[in-house]
Design a protein around this motif. Structure first.
Motif, short mmCIF file in Angstrom:
data_model
loop_
_atom_site.label_atom_id
_atom_site.label_comp_id
_atom_site.label_asym_id
_atom_site.label_seq_id
_atom_site.Cartn_x
_atom_site.Cartn_y
_atom_site.Cartn_z
N ARG A 18 0.74 -1.16 0.02
CA ARG A 18 -0.26 0.07 -0.10
C ARG A 18 0.65 1.10 0.14
N PRO A 21 0.03 2.74 -4.01
CA PRO A 21 -1.03 2.13 -4.50
C PRO A 21 -0.94 2.35 -6.24
N GLY A 22 -1.50 1.14 -6.80
CA GLY A 22 -1.50 0.99 -8.29
C GLY A 22 -0.09 0.32 -8.68
N ASP A 54 -9.28 -4.27 -2.15
CA ASP A 54 -9.01 -4.25 -3.61
C ASP A 54 -7.69 -4.30 -4.14
N ARG A 56 -5.05 -5.83 -7.20
CA ARG A 56 -5.15 -6.45 -8.58
C ARG A 56 -3.94 -7.19 -8.95
N LEU A 66 -4.95 -1.37 -4.55
CA LEU A 66 -5.87 -0.41 -5.08
C LEU A 66 -6.76 0.44 -4.03
N SER A 67 -7.39 -0.18 -3.09
CA SER A 67 -8.09 0.46 -2.14
C SER A 67 -8.49 -0.76 -0.88
#
Ligand code: BTN
Length: 332
Positions: A18, A21-22, A54, A56, A66-67
């Protein structure tokens, strides 16, 4: 791996991914970093997803955060919490009878000062005066803070008042709607109750052993959620602000505000907080009746003193009260 090791690994993996993010983190790197098998990483990522994160996956076996879900999980509350001791130890549960009950047991075995107990729901949430606190699953915040203040028990009512103040300040950050404190422990928005505080203590004459400050906040309830007996007096932040509120964020903001005011209180009692308390006060200037163990006193609420007592101007003169149920007497 046993459950405790898996939980620790899951917290570590979550904290690692985290940070950006992404961005995809290759599974090999994660396994190497945490000295475990790739299959362990896959397993904990799956656990995190089941919890509501979330995350990916890409074709090469990398994972990107992601979240996070708006759940009162220890990892979520701890993430970015800007306090120095309040909430640094977190006991988070899906459901308990009462977080105050759990907190008292933990205080008996000397849980660290500032530890918090949170739950997504309570089967026997306790309100003041033996009432039940309606604790709908995942809609509110049900929190207890364990403290060992070096104060005389007579000063303890001040703790409820300062907690209400920290809550009012936190809620006011969301919207300029009317937030008020109804002495000693209710927070009102637009005249209806959104939060209550139940302070319980273990003490002897002159010395507090521990205090448990229980806070219930109606956050994302719909109006229809409230049972008939409180439907006309209770409300939630969602109902009043007309939007969903992230409970974790609200809780973190509150813990920061609480810690600040609690430190001030330990240094100088309620005196340095009184101006702000009075500004939020729902009762001051109103004619009220105060019910204390069956005895009713009528008077005008004129002050909240340095011990957190409500001062009433009564036919017998000014009288301080440290507890009681207050009702505003409506003018006809
Ligand atoms: C009141 O307004 O009557 C006080 C309500 C306090 C409710 C909170 S919810 C978390 C904590 N655990 C409890 O059992 N009660 C307090």
């Amino acid at each position: 791996m046993n459950n405790a090791v898996l939980n620790a690994l899951s917290d570590q993996v979550l904290a690692a991914i985290r940070v950006r993010p992404g961005r995809f983190f290759p599974v090999e790197h994660l396994a190497k970093k945490f000295r475990c098998q790739k299959s362990d990483i896959v397993f904990v990522i799956d656990l995190l997803r089941q919890t509501g994160y979330d995350i990916r996956a890409d074709r090469t076996g990398g994972y990107a955060f992601l979240s996070s879900p708006d759940l009162l999980l220890a990892a979520e509350i701890a993430h970015g919490l800007k306090t120095s001791f309040v909430g640094k130890t977190i006991y988070a549960y899906k459901s308990v009878q009462s977080t105050n009950g759990v907190a008292a047991q933990l205080a008996e075995v000397k849980a660290p000062d500032g530890s918090i107990v949170v739950a997504e729901s309570q089967s026997h949430g306790r309100g003041r005066l033996g009432r039940i606190w309606f604790s709908k699953d995942q809609a509110g915040i049900y929190l207890s803070i364990i403290l060992y203040p070096d104060i005389d028990p007579v000063k303890a009512p001040g703790l409820s008042v300062l907690t209400a103040l920290a809550l009012a300040d936190t809620i006011a950050e969301y919207d300029a709607l009317e937030v008020q404190i109804k002495w000693p422990n209710d927070c009102l928005v637009n005249g209806r109750k959104v939060a209550g505080i139940l302070t319980e203590l273990s003490a002897e004459v002159g010395r507090v052993h521990y205090v448990v400050i229980g806070v219930g906040i109606n956050v994302n309830h719909h109006r229809r959620d409230f049972p008939p007996d409180i439907a006309s007096t209770a409300t939630s932040l969602r109902v009043e602000f007309k939007e969903l509120i992230r409970r974790v964020e609200l809780l973190q903001k509150f813990l920061v505000a609480f810690e600040k005011d609690y430190r001030r209180f330990l240094k100088g009692g309620l005196a340095p907080l009184r101006k702000r308390i009075i500004r939020y006060s729902f009762l001051l200037g109103k004619k009220v009746s105060l019910d204390q163990r069956g005895k009713t006193v009528v008077g005008t609420a004129v002050d909240i003193d340095d011990n957190g007592n409500l001062v009433l101007d009564t036919p017998e003169g000014l009288r301080p009260f440290n507890a009681g149920e207050v009702t505003v007497i409506k003018k006809h």
